[in-house]
Write a protein that holds these residues in place. Structure first.
Motif: not given
Length: 115
Positions: A96-100
């Protein structure tokens, strides 16, 4: 990162949680159920479902590894998280961090190009 990388990360996130829950929920539950009752026929479809989810996860992980240009250590970490029961839940948090970050970078590049 571009929007294709963000969508690949999103696909991996979509399959990471069901894959993470399929091992303990399906296989352990099915194994216990087959030991305490005469229901042995559930293990084959439950194991197959878990196997399909795992294979889809690995294919999506390879896609993200290719598109995001991750180092091998990072891809290996996500693979190992898929092997651990509930490990995919932590992997989902990292994804989720990477995607954001990739969505924000793509938007910033698009705004900079249009300005």
């Amino acid at each position: 990162m571009d929007i294709k990388t963000a969508s690949a990360l999103h696909r991996l996130r979509l399959v990471s949680v069901p894959e993470a829950l399929s091992f303990p929920a399906l296989l352990i539950f099915g194994s216990l159920l087959s030991r305490i009752s005469d229901i042995d026929y559930l293990m084959m479809p439950l194991g197959g479902l878990h196997g399909i989810l795992f294979l889809v996860y690995v294919v999506f992980l390879l896609d993200v590894w290719n598109k995001a240009k991750w180092p091998a250590k990072k891809a290996a970490l996500f693979f190992l998280l898929a092997l651990l029961p509930f490990g995919g839940l932590y992997g989902d948090k990292l994804l989720k961090r990477e995607e954001t970050a990739s969505v924000m970078a793509a938007r910033a590049r698009r705004e900079a190009a249009s300005a």
